[in-house]
Write an enzyme that holds these catalytic residues in place. Structure first.
Site, PDB file in Angstrom:
ATOM      1  CB  CYS A  78      -0.882   0.090   1.201  1.00 45.30           C
ATOM      2  SG  CYS A  78      -1.642   1.585   1.580  1.00 45.30           S
ATOM      3  CB  CYS A  93       0.236   1.874   4.205  1.00 44.80           C
ATOM      4  SG  CYS A  93      -1.345   1.275   4.007  1.00 44.80           S
TER       5      CYS A  93
END
Length: 178
Positions: free
Chosen positions: A102, A105
């Protein structure tokens, strides 16, 4: 890794030690100048609030930091350690649900790491890899990552979805501190 933010300064009989001590594990580190003599055991300057001055009756003067086992890094949580790290914690817990693939993230990761350092001793920062612990993600209804949950006394208090600025996270945290 828990930081051992404890310091001890001792003097031998008839000697004086003077120096400076920096406390890196504190949110607002201060430098405390100290000067001891074996007979007087006195401090010459204002101490950091986490330090305690030695009693006047001690022969060897010591400065002892009371902030032991301060966690200043992001811990990894999974289903095995979730209860002990998050639900049973006496501190406010910031939980980051993330995945290695991600992009957002990875963008928020340094922000979480800085919060862990800045609020060491007040907040525990934990990250949960949703690929490794899908049951935890399902339990808390995580549908999008990154998602940050804030827990206090084992109860979920707030949910923040997306890669948000540090100010958003710190403003949310400060509501539950103290």
């Amino acid at each position: 890794m828990a930081l051992e933010a404890c310091f001890q300064v001792s003097t031998m009989a008839h000697s004086t030690i003077a120096g400076k001590l920096s406390l890196p594990a504190c949110k607002t580190p201060k430098i405390a100048a100290f000067s001891f003599s074996a007979s007087a055991s006195r401090l010459s300057a204002d101490l950091h609030p986490r330090l305690r001055a030695p009693s006047k009756n001690t022969r060897a003067a010591r400065v002892v930091c009371e902030a032991k086992n301060v966690v200043a890094e992001v811990l990894e949580a999974n289903t095995n350690n979730w209860d002990s790290l998050v639900l049973k914690s006496k501190l406010v817990v910031l939980v980051d649900f993330w995945a290695p693939w991600c992009g957002p993230c990875r963008m928020i990761e340094p922000v979480i790491e800085q919060i862990a350092k800045d609020y060491a001793g007040q907040v525990i920062c934990v990250k949960v890899n949703t690929d490794d612990s899908p049951n935890l993600a399902n339990q808390f209804g995580i549908r999008s990552i990154p998602t940050v949950l804030i827990f206090k006394d084992g109860d979920k208090k707030e949910t923040i979805v997306g890669a948000v600025p540090a100010s958003t996270l710190t403003n949310s945290l400060t509501k539950y501190l103290g």
